[in-house]
Scaffold this motif. Sequence first.
Motif, PDB file in Angstrom:
ATOM      1  N   GLY A  46      27.545  37.144  62.429  1.00 48.19           N
ATOM      2  CA  GLY A  46      26.811  37.942  63.404  1.00 48.19           C
ATOM      3  C   GLY A  46      27.221  39.408  63.327  1.00 48.19           C
ATOM      4  O   GLY A  46      28.360  39.721  62.971  1.00 48.19           O
ATOM      5  N   ASP A  47      26.284  40.295  63.653  1.00 44.15           N
ATOM      6  CA  ASP A  47      26.560  41.735  63.626  1.00 44.15           C
ATOM      7  C   ASP A  47      27.629  42.131  64.636  1.00 44.15           C
ATOM      8  O   ASP A  47      28.303  43.139  64.477  1.00 44.15           O
ATOM      9  N   ARG A  48      27.755  41.306  65.686  1.00 47.15           N
ATOM     10  CA  ARG A  48      28.658  41.708  66.763  1.00 47.15           C
ATOM     11  C   ARG A  48      30.124  41.445  66.434  1.00 47.15           C
ATOM     12  O   ARG A  48      31.002  41.976  67.094  1.00 47.15           O
ATOM     13  N   ASP A  49      30.375  40.609  65.455  1.00 50.77           N
ATOM     14  CA  ASP A  49      31.769  40.289  65.122  1.00 50.77           C
ATOM     15  C   ASP A  49      32.325  41.327  64.132  1.00 50.77           C
ATOM     16  O   ASP A  49      32.589  41.028  62.970  1.00 50.77           O
ATOM     17  N   ALA A  50      32.520  42.539  64.649  1.00 50.42           N
ATOM     18  CA  ALA A  50      32.955  43.641  63.775  1.00 50.42           C
ATOM     19  C   ALA A  50      34.343  43.378  63.194  1.00 50.42           C
ATOM     20  O   ALA A  50      34.649  43.833  62.086  1.00 50.42           O
ATOM     21  N   LYS A  51      35.152  42.625  63.916  1.00 51.57           N
ATOM     22  CA  LYS A  51      36.522  42.383  63.468  1.00 51.57           C
ATOM     23  C   LYS A  51      36.541  41.507  62.202  1.00 51.57           C
ATOM     24  O   LYS A  51      37.174  41.856  61.209  1.00 51.57           O
ATOM     25  N   THR A  52      35.831  40.384  62.254  1.00 49.72           N
ATOM     26  CA  THR A  52      35.784  39.510  61.073  1.00 49.72           C
ATOM     27  C   THR A  52      35.118  40.236  59.909  1.00 49.72           C
ATOM     28  O   THR A  52      35.558  40.143  58.757  1.00 49.72           O
ATOM     29  N   ARG A  53      34.062  40.963  60.212  1.00 48.22           N
ATOM     30  CA  ARG A  53      33.347  41.708  59.165  1.00 48.22           C
ATOM     31  C   ARG A  53      34.284  42.699  58.464  1.00 48.22           C
ATOM     32  O   ARG A  53      34.253  42.839  57.241  1.00 48.22           O
ATOM     33  N   ALA A  54      35.125  43.368  59.263  1.00 48.13           N
ATOM     34  CA  ALA A  54      36.030  44.369  58.682  1.00 48.13           C
ATOM     35  C   ALA A  54      37.049  43.709  57.752  1.00 48.13           C
ATOM     36  O   ALA A  54      37.362  44.246  56.677  1.00 48.13           O
ATOM     37  N   VAL A  55      37.541  42.536  58.142  1.00 48.63           N
ATOM     38  CA  VAL A  55      38.520  41.832  57.291  1.00 48.63           C
ATOM     39  C   VAL A  55      37.843  41.455  55.966  1.00 48.63           C
ATOM     40  O   VAL A  55      38.385  41.693  54.879  1.00 48.63           O
ATOM     41  N   ILE A  56      36.652  40.871  56.064  1.00 49.70           N
ATOM     42  CA  ILE A  56      35.948  40.425  54.849  1.00 49.70           C
ATOM     43  C   ILE A  56      35.605  41.616  53.947  1.00 49.70           C
ATOM     44  O   ILE A  56      35.806  41.565  52.732  1.00 49.70           O
ATOM     45  N   GLU A  57      35.133  42.688  54.542  1.00 56.67           N
ATOM     46  CA  GLU A  57      34.770  43.858  53.743  1.00 56.67           C
ATOM     47  C   GLU A  57      36.002  44.456  53.054  1.00 56.67           C
ATOM     48  O   GLU A  57      35.956  44.844  51.882  1.00 56.67           O
ATOM     49  N   GLY A  58      37.134  44.486  53.774  1.00 59.02           N
ATOM     50  CA  GLY A  58      38.377  45.007  53.181  1.00 59.02           C
ATOM     51  C   GLY A  58      38.791  44.171  51.975  1.00 59.02           C
ATOM     52  O   GLY A  58      39.182  44.701  50.930  1.00 59.02           O
ATOM     53  N   MET A  59      38.673  42.845  52.113  1.00 61.33           N
ATOM     54  CA  MET A  59      39.053  41.964  51.011  1.00 61.33           C
ATOM     55  C   MET A  59      38.081  42.127  49.854  1.00 61.33           C
ATOM     56  O   MET A  59      38.471  42.185  48.695  1.00 61.33           O
ATOM     57  N   ARG A  60      36.795  42.211  50.174  1.00 59.60           N
ATOM     58  CA  ARG A  60      35.768  42.322  49.126  1.00 59.60           C
ATOM     59  C   ARG A  60      36.016  43.544  48.230  1.00 59.60           C
ATOM     60  O   ARG A  60      35.916  43.471  47.013  1.00 59.60           O
ATOM     61  N   GLN A  61      36.366  44.648  48.875  1.00 63.74           N
ATOM     62  CA  GLN A  61      36.601  45.865  48.083  1.00 63.74           C
ATOM     63  C   GLN A  61      37.783  45.685  47.124  1.00 63.74           C
ATOM     64  O   GLN A  61      37.752  46.159  45.991  1.00 63.74           O
ATOM     65  N   GLU A  62      38.813  44.991  47.594  1.00 62.96           N
ATOM     66  CA  GLU A  62      39.973  44.809  46.716  1.00 62.96           C
ATOM     67  C   GLU A  62      39.690  43.799  45.608  1.00 62.96           C
ATOM     68  O   GLU A  62      40.191  43.950  44.492  1.00 62.96           O
ATOM     69  N   GLU A  63      38.878  42.781  45.899  1.00 66.40           N
ATOM     70  CA  GLU A  63      38.520  41.820  44.835  1.00 66.40           C
ATOM     71  C   GLU A  63      37.762  42.567  43.725  1.00 66.40           C
ATOM     72  O   GLU A  63      37.960  42.303  42.542  1.00 66.40           O
ATOM     73  N   ALA A  64      36.900  43.508  44.145  1.00 67.36           N
ATOM     74  CA  ALA A  64      36.143  44.280  43.149  1.00 67.36           C
ATOM     75  C   ALA A  64      37.104  45.094  42.280  1.00 67.36           C
ATOM     76  O   ALA A  64      36.917  45.202  41.057  1.00 67.36           O
ATOM     77  N   GLU A  65      38.134  45.618  42.892  1.00 71.07           N
ATOM     78  CA  GLU A  65      39.117  46.403  42.142  1.00 71.07           C
ATOM     79  C   GLU A  65      39.893  45.488  41.174  1.00 71.07           C
ATOM     80  O   GLU A  65      40.169  45.875  40.032  1.00 71.07           O
ATOM     81  N   HIS A  66      40.204  44.271  41.613  1.00 71.39           N
ATOM     82  CA  HIS A  66      40.903  43.325  40.722  1.00 71.39           C
ATOM     83  C   HIS A  66      40.036  43.012  39.500  1.00 71.39           C
ATOM     84  O   HIS A  66      40.522  42.918  38.386  1.00 71.39           O
TER      85      HIS A  66
END
Length: 215
Positions: free
Chosen positions: A161-181
């Motif tokens: 959901g759009d309202r769960d900014a906290k979970t979204r932020a964790v996932i987005e942070g991880m996604r960016q690092e996976e791309a770097e890996h």
Amino acid sequence: MESSHGNPLDLDRCISGFDKVVRVLLGEPVARRPSPGEGASEDNLDHATRRHAAALMRVNHCGEVCAQALYQGQALASSNEMVRKALDQAASEESDHLAWSAERVRELGGQLSVLNPLWYAGSFALGYVAGRLGEDWNLGFLAETERQVEEHLQGHLGRLGDRDAKTRAVIEGMRQEEAEHRRTAERLGARELPDAARRAMRLAARVMTTLSYRI
Ligand SMILES: [Fe+2]
Ligand SMILES: [Fe+2]
């Protein structure tokens, strides 16, 4: 120390490896960096939304358990110092992912997957085999894994959901690092895996994600 790198089954490495297994599966992971979700809002999520988000984060935590095992298996089997350094750097970021996702599952009132030891064992074996196939295949396997994880995390962003900014932020942070890996593995000379191997990896990931969404 140098000689120990030539022998993948060196006793010191086995002991420190075993210590790592125990910490991943039984310990409370501690992140070295603050979670990207820190400070983000939750906006009064209802019960069903929280349950769904907890299940998605359990899947992601399970993926991070697999990442620990894969990296450990690959590093143990690899004899190339530069590759081992890159694997260690990525593994240390994956440790933070492990801690961030476990923390988010608990904040959402969920539990970690009971099947984690099973995924750990399977991933370790896969990582070890990839590591023994030579550096270009080892890196190719790593790059493909990270690519699939990136896509998978992107998919989770769509399912949250759009309202769960906290979970979204964790996932987005991880996604960016996976791309770097992935980019690091490609820079170091990753070889493109055959189609059949990529499809088999997707199938294994689907089994893991389907089961860990539930248990
Ligand atoms: Fe990760
Ligand atoms: Fe990664």
